[in-house]
Design a protein around this motif. Structure first.
Motif, PDB file in Angstrom:
ATOM      1  N   MET A   1      75.511  30.984  36.049  1.00 27.13           N
ATOM      2  CA  MET A   1      74.318  31.783  35.844  1.00 27.13           C
ATOM      3  C   MET A   1      73.851  32.264  37.212  1.00 27.13           C
ATOM      4  SD  MET A   1      72.298  32.682  33.227  1.00 27.13           S
ATOM      5  CE  MET A   1      72.682  31.504  31.954  1.00 27.13           C
ATOM      6  N   THR A   2      73.789  33.563  37.381  1.00 25.95           N
ATOM      7  CA  THR A   2      73.287  34.099  38.647  1.00 25.95           C
ATOM      8  C   THR A   2      71.759  33.991  38.666  1.00 25.95           C
ATOM      9  OG1 THR A   2      73.184  36.335  37.774  1.00 25.95           O
ATOM     10  CG2 THR A   2      75.234  35.708  38.880  1.00 25.95           C
ATOM     11  N   PRO A   3      71.145  34.047  39.844  1.00 24.84           N
ATOM     12  CA  PRO A   3      69.709  33.782  39.947  1.00 24.84           C
ATOM     13  C   PRO A   3      68.791  34.967  39.651  1.00 24.84           C
ATOM     14  CG  PRO A   3      70.617  34.127  42.120  1.00 24.84           C
ATOM     15  CD  PRO A   3      71.778  34.157  41.160  1.00 24.84           C
ATOM     16  N   TYR A   4      69.322  36.119  39.312  1.00 20.91           N
ATOM     17  CA  TYR A   4      68.507  37.329  39.283  1.00 20.91           C
ATOM     18  C   TYR A   4      67.491  37.387  38.153  1.00 20.91           C
ATOM     19  CZ  TYR A   4      72.096  38.529  42.591  1.00 20.91           C
ATOM     20  OH  TYR A   4      72.942  38.505  43.650  1.00 20.91           O
ATOM     21  N   MET A   5      67.637  36.566  37.138  1.00 15.08           N
ATOM     22  CA  MET A   5      66.659  36.529  36.056  1.00 15.08           C
ATOM     23  C   MET A   5      65.881  35.217  36.059  1.00 15.08           C
ATOM     24  SD  MET A   5      68.737  38.259  32.889  1.00 15.08           S
ATOM     25  CE  MET A   5      67.464  37.915  31.698  1.00 15.08           C
ATOM     26  N   ALA A   6      66.230  34.307  36.953  1.00 12.86           N
ATOM     27  CA  ALA A   6      65.581  32.993  37.038  1.00 12.86           C
ATOM     28  C   ALA A   6      65.642  32.274  35.686  1.00 12.86           C
ATOM     29  CB  ALA A   6      64.158  33.128  37.546  1.00 12.86           C
ATOM     30  N   GLN A   7      66.803  32.298  35.054  1.00 13.40           N
ATOM     31  CA  GLN A   7      66.940  31.707  33.726  1.00 13.40           C
ATOM     32  C   GLN A   7      67.844  30.482  33.671  1.00 13.40           C
ATOM     33  OE1 GLN A   7      65.352  32.656  30.670  1.00 13.40           O
ATOM     34  NE2 GLN A   7      64.102  33.444  32.341  1.00 13.40           N
ATOM     35  N   GLY A   8      68.342  30.011  34.802  1.00 17.22           N
ATOM     36  CA  GLY A   8      69.255  28.867  34.793  1.00 17.22           C
ATOM     37  C   GLY A   8      68.636  27.618  34.211  1.00 17.22           C
ATOM     38  N   ALA A   9      67.481  27.210  34.712  1.00 17.52           N
ATOM     39  CA  ALA A   9      66.812  26.000  34.218  1.00 17.52           C
ATOM     40  C   ALA A   9      66.339  26.189  32.784  1.00 17.52           C
ATOM     41  CB  ALA A   9      65.649  25.634  35.128  1.00 17.52           C
ATOM     42  N   ALA A  10      65.823  27.369  32.479  1.00 19.52           N
ATOM     43  CA  ALA A  10      65.362  27.636  31.108  1.00 19.52           C
ATOM     44  C   ALA A  10      66.518  27.514  30.124  1.00 19.52           C
ATOM     45  CB  ALA A  10      64.734  29.020  31.027  1.00 19.52           C
ATOM     46  N   ASN A  11      67.696  28.014  30.502  1.00 18.94           N
ATOM     47  CA  ASN A  11      68.848  27.911  29.617  1.00 18.94           C
ATOM     48  C   ASN A  11      69.337  26.480  29.484  1.00 18.94           C
ATOM     49  OD1 ASN A  11      70.442  30.479  28.456  1.00 18.94           O
ATOM     50  ND2 ASN A  11      68.989  31.036  30.047  1.00 18.94           N
ATOM     51  N   ALA A  12      69.219  25.707  30.542  1.00 19.95           N
ATOM     52  CA  ALA A  12      69.597  24.295  30.447  1.00 19.95           C
ATOM     53  C   ALA A  12      68.711  23.571  29.431  1.00 19.95           C
ATOM     54  CB  ALA A  12      69.490  23.633  31.816  1.00 19.95           C
ATOM     55  N   LEU A  13      67.429  23.892  29.430  1.00 23.54           N
ATOM     56  CA  LEU A  13      66.516  23.280  28.449  1.00 23.54           C
ATOM     57  C   LEU A  13      66.831  23.759  27.034  1.00 23.54           C
ATOM     58  CD1 LEU A  13      63.197  23.479  30.480  1.00 23.54           C
ATOM     59  CD2 LEU A  13      64.547  21.435  29.959  1.00 23.54           C
ATOM     60  N   GLU A  14      67.119  25.050  26.896  1.00 22.34           N
ATOM     61  CA  GLU A  14      67.512  25.567  25.581  1.00 22.34           C
ATOM     62  C   GLU A  14      68.791  24.899  25.102  1.00 22.34           C
ATOM     63  OE1 GLU A  14      65.803  30.104  26.217  1.00 22.34           O
ATOM     64  OE2 GLU A  14      67.920  29.823  25.754  1.00 22.34           O
ATOM     65  N   ASP A  15      69.769  24.752  26.008  1.00 23.29           N
ATOM     66  CA  ASP A  15      71.031  24.090  25.668  1.00 23.29           C
ATOM     67  C   ASP A  15      70.768  22.680  25.152  1.00 23.29           C
ATOM     68  OD1 ASP A  15      72.594  26.267  26.436  1.00 23.29           O
ATOM     69  OD2 ASP A  15      73.083  25.423  28.404  1.00 23.29           O
ATOM     70  N   ALA A  16      69.922  21.943  25.849  1.00 24.47           N
ATOM     71  CA  ALA A  16      69.623  20.561  25.454  1.00 24.47           C
ATOM     72  C   ALA A  16      68.972  20.517  24.074  1.00 24.47           C
ATOM     73  CB  ALA A  16      68.715  19.904  26.497  1.00 24.47           C
ATOM     74  N   ALA A  17      68.040  21.427  23.822  1.00 23.88           N
ATOM     75  CA  ALA A  17      67.357  21.448  22.527  1.00 23.88           C
ATOM     76  C   ALA A  17      68.325  21.778  21.398  1.00 23.88           C
ATOM     77  CB  ALA A  17      66.209  22.452  22.552  1.00 23.88           C
ATOM     78  N   VAL A  18      69.155  22.796  21.592  1.00 25.63           N
ATOM     79  CA  VAL A  18      70.100  23.190  20.541  1.00 25.63           C
ATOM     80  C   VAL A  18      71.166  22.116  20.346  1.00 25.63           C
ATOM     81  CG1 VAL A  18      71.857  24.892  19.866  1.00 25.63           C
ATOM     82  CG2 VAL A  18      69.672  25.653  20.812  1.00 25.63           C
ATOM     83  N   LEU A  19      71.682  21.559  21.437  1.00 23.72           N
ATOM     84  CA  LEU A  19      72.704  20.516  21.312  1.00 23.72           C
ATOM     85  C   LEU A  19      72.156  19.295  20.584  1.00 23.72           C
ATOM     86  CD1 LEU A  19      75.526  19.466  21.821  1.00 23.72           C
ATOM     87  CD2 LEU A  19      74.770  18.766  24.116  1.00 23.72           C
ATOM     88  N   SER A  20      70.949  18.883  20.886  1.00 27.76           N
ATOM     89  CA  SER A  20      70.381  17.720  20.201  1.00 27.76           C
ATOM     90  C   SER A  20      70.213  17.998  18.706  1.00 27.76           C
ATOM     91  CB  SER A  20      69.056  17.301  20.833  1.00 27.76           C
ATOM     92  OG  SER A  20      68.051  18.256  20.599  1.00 27.76           O
ATOM     93  N   ARG A  21      69.822  19.222  18.356  1.00 26.86           N
ATOM     94  CA  ARG A  21      69.710  19.581  16.940  1.00 26.86           C
ATOM     95  C   ARG A  21      71.070  19.549  16.258  1.00 26.86           C
ATOM     96  NH1 ARG A  21      67.646  25.086  16.397  1.00 26.86           N
ATOM     97  NH2 ARG A  21      67.744  24.611  14.179  1.00 26.86           N
ATOM     98  N   CYS A  22      72.087  20.084  16.930  1.00 25.78           N
ATOM     99  CA  CYS A  22      73.434  20.099  16.344  1.00 25.78           C
ATOM    100  C   CYS A  22      73.943  18.678  16.117  1.00 25.78           C
ATOM    101  CB  CYS A  22      74.396  20.866  17.244  1.00 25.78           C
ATOM    102  SG  CYS A  22      74.088  22.640  17.303  1.00 25.78           S
ATOM    103  N   LEU A  23      73.752  17.813  17.097  1.00 26.10           N
ATOM    104  CA  LEU A  23      74.225  16.435  16.959  1.00 26.10           C
ATOM    105  C   LEU A  23      73.466  15.683  15.871  1.00 26.10           C
ATOM    106  CD1 LEU A  23      74.736  15.584  20.722  1.00 26.10           C
ATOM    107  CD2 LEU A  23      76.527  15.804  18.974  1.00 26.10           C
TER     108      LEU A  23
END
Length: 85
Positions: A1-23
């Motif tokens: 993830m490049t830094p130009y949208m400042a979305q790296g950390a936000a996507n990590a949190l989204e990933d964690a939320a979706v992964l926990s729901r899937c599991l």
């Protein structure tokens, strides 16, 4: 993830939320990870592409596709499951 949208950390949190729901919602761990990947792929690809192009904020755009995403309620993809109807 490049830094130009400042979305790296936000996507990590989204990933964690979706992964926990899937599991939690899919019995088989392998199927849960397939569901996670299918659920996240389109969104993360779009964010990566937009960030890589480095045009975010330089054009008139509707940012709701980035900021209004709800990882706790977005529908989970179910690869290999036929939709009813």
């Amino acid at each position: 993830m490049t830094p130009y949208m400042a979305q790296g950390a936000a996507n990590a949190l989204e990933d964690a939320a979706v992964l926990s729901r899937c599991l939690r919602e899919v019995d088989d761990p392998a199927a849960a990870f397939q569901s996670y990947e299918a659920t996240r792929l389109e969104r993360t690809a779009r964010i990566q592409l937009t960030s890589r192009q480095n045009t975010w904020g330089r054009q008139d755009t509707d940012p709701s596709w980035v900021y209004a995403y709800d990882a706790l309620h977005t529908p989970l993809a179910r690869p290999g499951v036929q939709a009813a109807g």
